[in-house]
Write a protein that holds these residues in place. Sequence first.
Motif, PDB file in Angstrom:
ATOM      1  N   THR A 164       0.852  -1.181   0.000  1.00  0.00           N
ATOM      2  CA  THR A 164       0.000   0.000   0.000  1.00  0.00           C
ATOM      3  C   THR A 164       0.890   1.233   0.000  1.00  0.00           C
ATOM      4  N   VAL A 165       0.429   2.269  -0.707  1.00  0.00           N
ATOM      5  CA  VAL A 165       1.214   3.494  -0.854  1.00  0.00           C
ATOM      6  C   VAL A 165       0.380   4.685  -0.396  1.00  0.00           C
ATOM      7  N   ARG A 166       1.029   5.562   0.359  1.00  0.00           N
ATOM      8  CA  ARG A 166       0.418   6.832   0.729  1.00  0.00           C
ATOM      9  C   ARG A 166       1.335   7.968   0.309  1.00  0.00           C
ATOM     10  N   THR A 167       0.747   9.132   0.077  1.00  0.00           N
ATOM     11  CA  THR A 167       1.531  10.301  -0.308  1.00  0.00           C
ATOM     12  C   THR A 167       1.214  11.453   0.626  1.00  0.00           C
ATOM     13  N   TRP A 168       2.165  12.353   0.723  1.00  0.00           N
ATOM     14  CA  TRP A 168       2.026  13.533   1.577  1.00  0.00           C
ATOM     15  C   TRP A 168       2.682  14.698   0.848  1.00  0.00           C
ATOM     16  N   ASP A 169       2.010  15.856   0.834  1.00  0.00           N
ATOM     17  CA  ASP A 169       2.537  17.005   0.099  1.00  0.00           C
ATOM     18  C   ASP A 169       3.570  17.757   0.933  1.00  0.00           C
ATOM     19  N   ALA A 170       4.515  17.029   1.447  1.00  0.00           N
ATOM     20  CA  ALA A 170       5.660  17.580   2.177  1.00  0.00           C
ATOM     21  C   ALA A 170       6.732  16.508   2.193  1.00  0.00           C
ATOM     22  N   LEU A 171       7.977  16.939   2.363  1.00  0.00           N
ATOM     23  CA  LEU A 171       9.070  15.979   2.434  1.00  0.00           C
ATOM     24  C   LEU A 171       9.262  15.532   3.870  1.00  0.00           C
ATOM     25  N   VAL A 172       9.055  14.244   4.111  1.00  0.00           N
ATOM     26  CA  VAL A 172       9.264  13.682   5.440  1.00  0.00           C
ATOM     27  C   VAL A 172      10.675  13.082   5.463  1.00  0.00           C
ATOM     28  N   PRO A 173      11.243  12.851   6.643  1.00  0.00           N
ATOM     29  CA  PRO A 173      12.573  12.219   6.685  1.00  0.00           C
ATOM     30  C   PRO A 173      12.551  10.867   5.983  1.00  0.00           C
ATOM     31  N   THR A 174      13.639  10.530   5.354  1.00  0.00           N
ATOM     32  CA  THR A 174      13.763   9.209   4.747  1.00  0.00           C
ATOM     33  C   THR A 174      13.998   8.196   5.862  1.00  0.00           C
ATOM     34  N   MET A 175      13.054   7.277   6.021  1.00  0.00           N
ATOM     35  CA  MET A 175      13.141   6.262   7.071  1.00  0.00           C
ATOM     36  C   MET A 175      12.843   4.900   6.463  1.00  0.00           C
ATOM     37  N   LEU A 176      13.638   3.935   6.823  1.00  0.00           N
ATOM     38  CA  LEU A 176      13.437   2.565   6.361  1.00  0.00           C
ATOM     39  C   LEU A 176      13.607   1.616   7.527  1.00  0.00           C
TER      40      LEU A 176
END
Length: 355
Positions: A182-194
């Motif tokens: 599942t994919v979600r999007t957000w109109d802001a840059l969040v920290p890259t976390m894995l």
Amino acid sequence: MDTDGLAGLLEQFGLSEKEIDTYLAILDHGESKASTIADAADVSKRYVYSISEELEERGFVEVDDHAVPTVIRPVQPETVVQRLTRSVEQMEPELESRYTRTERTGEQFEVIKSRQTVLKRIEELLRNAETEVTLSLPASILPQIRSTLEETVERDVLVLLLVGTADGERIDTASLAGTASTVRTWDALVPTMLTVDRVHGLLAPNQILTSSTSDTRAIALSQEQLVPVLTGSFLANYWPIAEERYVRSPAELPGTYDGFRHAVFQIALHRTSDTRLEATVEGAPVADRDLPTRLSGEVVDVRQSLVRPVSSTVPIENAFEIQVDGDRYSIGGSGAFLEDFEAESVTLRRLEDGE
């Protein structure tokens, strides 16, 4: 390089402190008698004779014992270095043949300085994922790891992907299909976390991926106590406020899931179409509850926020209930303490009407 630095390097080639002092004295004085070297190195004349023979065998000096008195002269440094280099090169094949590559164990932390290394670590972790992945990253990076993400999903790994955009950047929803469970999007840059399998993680400021001049650093870690904290932050702080853009179709059943969240995810998908499910869970009762290590029953409720509609009371809650012989039991994943049962494995199958 000062004398101490040179002495340290010579020590790595097996020379003792006295041998190094003697050899440096020979270099400083050139062709010399043993007595001259002894005075310069503050050692006995007898020691100079003894050690000079060993240095000659190693190719550092030449001893002319036909002269009276004996003369000791240094070999040209260029020749010494060439001999040492050949020795190291000759050693490599044998070292390689004996080397056994093993996974490093224990807690690991790595500071990463370059964009390419961050991308390499992300792809390595995705390729090795077995049960679960959570990942947030800038939309501009998605094309570079898309094929690896698709391969991870095809291995039946649960992948929760959050894509951040900036400056009016738009994403074609159709392009997200297949990149995650599942994919979600957000109109802001969040920290890259894995996070991968609750053990491996990576945290990076977006600048290291989006700017060629950034001097920021990323951190990769492998620690079972800390990585779940990153997963909790992802699920509690970012996932709930992002827009759901793609959800994969429910998996064919029966299916067995070692990743508990993946089992909850599949239950949520199948229940949206009113599919009746039976769950067989293997693990252990929580606290002192008098339950067997294996339970089977119809799934009668699910609490989750992985896909919409959300049914959990808090964002990180993932649990379901089964009915066994008229009694209802709540099932949780690793570390469960509020539920009746902590599941290590969940097998789901369809219940036919009338069962």
